[in-house]
Scaffold this motif. Structure first.
Motif, PDB file in Angstrom:
ATOM      1  N   ASP A  16       0.800  -1.224   0.000  1.00 29.07           N
ATOM      2  CA  ASP A  16       0.000   0.000   0.000  1.00 29.07           C
ATOM      3  C   ASP A  16       0.833   1.275   0.000  1.00 29.07           C
ATOM      4  N   ARG A  17       2.146   1.162   0.191  1.00 27.01           N
ATOM      5  CA  ARG A  17       3.000   2.347   0.152  1.00 27.01           C
ATOM      6  C   ARG A  17       3.704   2.521  -1.189  1.00 27.01           C
ATOM      7  N   LEU A  18       3.407   1.610  -2.111  1.00 29.59           N
ATOM      8  CA  LEU A  18       3.984   1.708  -3.449  1.00 29.59           C
ATOM      9  C   LEU A  18       2.940   2.236  -4.427  1.00 29.59           C
ATOM     10  N   PRO A  19       3.363   2.802  -5.552  1.00 28.25           N
ATOM     11  CA  PRO A  19       2.396   3.336  -6.527  1.00 28.25           C
ATOM     12  C   PRO A  19       1.507   2.233  -7.093  1.00 28.25           C
ATOM     13  N   THR A  20       0.270   2.589  -7.395  1.00 27.46           N
ATOM     14  CA  THR A  20      -0.699   1.658  -7.982  1.00 27.46           C
ATOM     15  C   THR A  20      -0.916   2.020  -9.446  1.00 27.46           C
ATOM     16  N   LEU A  21      -0.780   1.024 -10.310  1.00 30.76           N
ATOM     17  CA  LEU A  21      -1.119   1.217 -11.716  1.00 30.76           C
ATOM     18  C   LEU A  21      -2.589   0.869 -11.887  1.00 30.76           C
ATOM     19  N   GLU A  22      -3.374   1.805 -12.395  1.00 30.99           N
ATOM     20  CA  GLU A  22      -4.800   1.601 -12.568  1.00 30.99           C
ATOM     21  C   GLU A  22      -5.184   1.861 -14.021  1.00 30.99           C
ATOM     22  N   THR A  23      -6.056   1.035 -14.548  1.00 30.32           N
ATOM     23  CA  THR A  23      -6.588   1.268 -15.891  1.00 30.32           C
ATOM     24  C   THR A  23      -7.851   0.442 -16.079  1.00 30.32           C
ATOM     25  N   ARG A  24      -8.731   0.938 -16.922  1.00 29.51           N
ATOM     26  CA  ARG A  24      -9.933   0.200 -17.307  1.00 29.51           C
ATOM     27  C   ARG A  24      -9.827  -0.359 -18.719  1.00 29.51           C
ATOM     28  N   ASP A  25      -8.745  -0.045 -19.392  1.00 31.15           N
ATOM     29  CA  ASP A  25      -8.543  -0.468 -20.770  1.00 31.15           C
ATOM     30  C   ASP A  25      -7.889  -1.855 -20.794  1.00 31.15           C
ATOM     31  N   PRO A  26      -8.551  -2.891 -21.305  1.00 29.34           N
ATOM     32  CA  PRO A  26      -7.962  -4.236 -21.338  1.00 29.34           C
ATOM     33  C   PRO A  26      -6.645  -4.292 -22.107  1.00 29.34           C
ATOM     34  N   GLY A  27      -6.539  -3.508 -23.186  1.00 25.94           N
ATOM     35  CA  GLY A  27      -5.302  -3.500 -23.959  1.00 25.94           C
ATOM     36  C   GLY A  27      -4.134  -2.979 -23.155  1.00 25.94           C
ATOM     37  N   GLU A  28      -4.356  -1.881 -22.440  1.00 24.04           N
ATOM     38  CA  GLU A  28      -3.286  -1.330 -21.608  1.00 24.04           C
ATOM     39  C   GLU A  28      -2.958  -2.281 -20.461  1.00 24.04           C
ATOM     40  N   ALA A  29      -3.993  -2.882 -19.863  1.00 25.55           N
ATOM     41  CA  ALA A  29      -3.766  -3.835 -18.770  1.00 25.55           C
ATOM     42  C   ALA A  29      -2.897  -4.991 -19.260  1.00 25.55           C
ATOM     43  N   GLN A  30      -3.220  -5.521 -20.429  1.00 29.20           N
ATOM     44  CA  GLN A  30      -2.444  -6.634 -20.990  1.00 29.20           C
ATOM     45  C   GLN A  30      -0.992  -6.222 -21.217  1.00 29.20           C
ATOM     46  N   GLU A  31      -0.804  -5.031 -21.753  1.00 24.91           N
ATOM     47  CA  GLU A  31       0.546  -4.563 -22.051  1.00 24.91           C
ATOM     48  C   GLU A  31       1.372  -4.374 -20.786  1.00 24.91           C
ATOM     49  N   ARG A  32       0.799  -3.745 -19.778  1.00 20.61           N
ATOM     50  CA  ARG A  32       1.560  -3.446 -18.570  1.00 20.61           C
ATOM     51  C   ARG A  32       1.858  -4.699 -17.757  1.00 20.61           C
ATOM     52  N   VAL A  33       0.894  -5.608 -17.671  1.00 18.34           N
ATOM     53  CA  VAL A  33       1.141  -6.857 -16.943  1.00 18.34           C
ATOM     54  C   VAL A  33       2.145  -7.713 -17.701  1.00 18.34           C
ATOM     55  N   SER A  34       2.096  -7.704 -19.034  1.00 14.04           N
ATOM     56  CA  SER A  34       3.071  -8.443 -19.841  1.00 14.04           C
ATOM     57  C   SER A  34       4.482  -7.941 -19.593  1.00 14.04           C
ATOM     58  N   GLU A  35       4.634  -6.632 -19.442  1.00 11.55           N
ATOM     59  CA  GLU A  35       5.951  -6.054 -19.202  1.00 11.55           C
ATOM     60  C   GLU A  35       6.545  -6.567 -17.891  1.00 11.55           C
ATOM     61  N   LEU A  36       5.692  -6.792 -16.904  1.00 13.09           N
ATOM     62  CA  LEU A  36       6.180  -7.214 -15.591  1.00 13.09           C
ATOM     63  C   LEU A  36       6.397  -8.721 -15.518  1.00 13.09           C
ATOM     64  N   PHE A  37       5.467  -9.498 -16.079  1.00 10.76           N
ATOM     65  CA  PHE A  37       5.535 -10.956 -15.960  1.00 10.76           C
ATOM     66  C   PHE A  37       5.960 -11.600 -17.281  1.00 10.76           C
ATOM     67  N   CYS A  38       5.045 -11.816 -18.185  1.00  7.82           N
ATOM     68  CA  CYS A  38       5.370 -12.424 -19.475  1.00  7.82           C
ATOM     69  C   CYS A  38       4.252 -12.076 -20.466  1.00  7.82           C
ATOM     70  N   ARG A  39       4.529 -12.271 -21.745  1.00  8.11           N
ATOM     71  CA  ARG A  39       3.534 -11.969 -22.758  1.00  8.11           C
ATOM     72  C   ARG A  39       2.334 -12.893 -22.590  1.00  8.11           C
ATOM     73  N   HIS A  40       1.137 -12.333 -22.774  1.00  5.82           N
ATOM     74  CA  HIS A  40      -0.079 -13.132 -22.624  1.00  5.82           C
ATOM     75  C   HIS A  40      -1.223 -12.449 -23.358  1.00  5.82           C
ATOM     76  N   ASP A  41      -2.258 -13.210 -23.581  1.00  2.00           N
ATOM     77  CA  ASP A  41      -3.498 -12.671 -24.117  1.00  2.00           C
ATOM     78  C   ASP A  41      -4.493 -12.539 -22.975  1.00  2.00           C
ATOM     79  N   LEU A  42      -5.146 -11.394 -22.923  1.00  2.79           N
ATOM     80  CA  LEU A  42      -6.113 -11.116 -21.864  1.00  2.79           C
ATOM     81  C   LEU A  42      -7.480 -10.878 -22.487  1.00  2.79           C
ATOM     82  N   ARG A  43      -8.485 -11.594 -21.981  1.00  2.00           N
ATOM     83  CA  ARG A  43      -9.837 -11.432 -22.513  1.00  2.00           C
ATOM     84  C   ARG A  43     -10.829 -11.250 -21.373  1.00  2.00           C
ATOM     85  N   PRO A  44     -11.407 -10.062 -21.231  1.00  2.00           N
ATOM     86  CA  PRO A  44     -12.447  -9.870 -20.213  1.00  2.00           C
ATOM     87  C   PRO A  44     -13.660 -10.752 -20.525  1.00  2.00           C
TER      88      PRO A  44
END
Length: 339
Positions: A16-44
């Protein structure tokens, strides 16, 4: 802080003392999570086709992360190659499907995605997950050191971990302590302190679940055989890890645990055949050995390190050190000593 909380803290308190990345855009969510972990496809999976991503992280490599999509989603990642991860739902449910198994995870059952295999996941809405990642080579080396064996095949883990078992609870406790160490951006821990905590997380991770090491050694898991340590003994061992270098008496340690010195002595004698003062002295000597091994003889000296590890009498420290390691503290500081 998490270490005073139960096994499933509220997601709002994680990092809770670190910055939070927030977004409602699935494309941006997929891109940012991929950068941290690994490439993936995200489907709401919701009719609106949106997410409400909340992502907090200590960074790549060995780290702790909070990931909450805020909606039901299907995730199809590339096969993991370079790191292991364990995912603990703080609430809700998630399903992990791989060629060999299906894991329906919840706050009592964590999922561990396979290495070198395709897999997919479905997270229900309301399933924030506490995720721990560690480089593949690091956990593999930890397994070799912990189990004292080398296998022809690299480390392979089962696809789930029961975090409600005594071993699982100890793993979660170590993760919480590591989390609290890093959740203070303005007070970065030293490399030595961070590594100590990481080693505990690795050991407890490996002792909390099945692997090809436990199978090869004829164990369901080394932690599942024999009596489990009581909560008091486990808490005492954790206290030693965190505070062995401080000028603490047995009375201080017993008071911190909420018991009398006599009760603490009896528990350790019954379960480990040890006394608390002996265990504290050993913990301090091990810490001193690590600091001497990593020290620079042009800058550091034995007296300062002994005092930082809680030894007030240099002669007594040198005697205990030689008894435990077979050589003097100054030999360790000057260069590599015997293993």
């Amino acid at each position: 802080m998490l270490i005073q909380q139960p096994a499933a803290p509220n997601a709002s308190s994680v990092l809770d003392r670190l910055p939070t990345l927030e977004t409602r855009d699935p494309g941006e969510a997929q891109e940012r999570v991929s950068e941290l972990f690994c490439r993936h496809d995200l489907r709401p999976l919701s009719a609106r086709g949106s997410v409400k991503l909340n992502l907090r992280s200590t960074g790549e490599g060995f780290g702790v992360h909070l990931l909450d999509y805020g909606a039901a989603v299907r995730i199809e990642p590339d096969a993991l190659k370079t790191f292991f991860m364990v995912q603990v739902p703080l609430s809700g449910r998630a399903r992990l499907c791989s060629p060999n198994s299906t894991v329906d995870s919840n706050p009592a059952l964590a999922s561990v995605p396979p290495i070198d295999q395709d897999f997919s996941m479905v997270w229900e809405a309301g399933t924030p997950q506490l995720i721990v990642t560690v480089p593949r080579e690091v956990l593999g080396n930890a397994a070799i050191a912990l189990f004292g064996a080398t296998l022809d095949a690299p480390l392979q883990l089962a696809n789930s971990m029961r975090v409600a078992t005594p071993e699982g609870k100890l793993f979660i406790r170590s993760v919480f302590e590591y989390h609290d160490l890093l959740n203070v951006p303005q007070n970065t821990p030293s490399a030595y302190v961070r590594r100590l905590h990481e080693e505990v997380v690795l050991a407890r991770w490996l002792l909390s679940m099945e692997s090809n090491f436990t199978t090869a050694l004829g164990q369901r898991s080394s932690a599942f055989e024999g009596p489990h340590p009581s909560a008091l003994v486990a808490d005492f061992q954790d206290l030693l890890l965190a505070h062995s270098g401080e000028d603490l008496s047995m009375g201080d340690l017993a008071e911190a645990l909420g018991v009398s010195v006599r009760t603490l002595q009896a528990a350790l004698a019954k379960e480990l055949g040890r006394t608390p003062s002996h265990m504290l002295r050993e913990a301090r000597v091990r810490r001193a050995h690590q600091m001497l091994s990593e020290g620079n003889p042009r800058i550091d000296n034995v007296t300062d390190i002994a005092q930082r590890c809680g030894f007030g009498h240099l002669g007594r420290f040198a005697q205990v050190y030689r008894q435990q390691f077979g050589f003097s503290p100054s030999q360790t500081l000057r260069g590599p000593g015997p293993a």
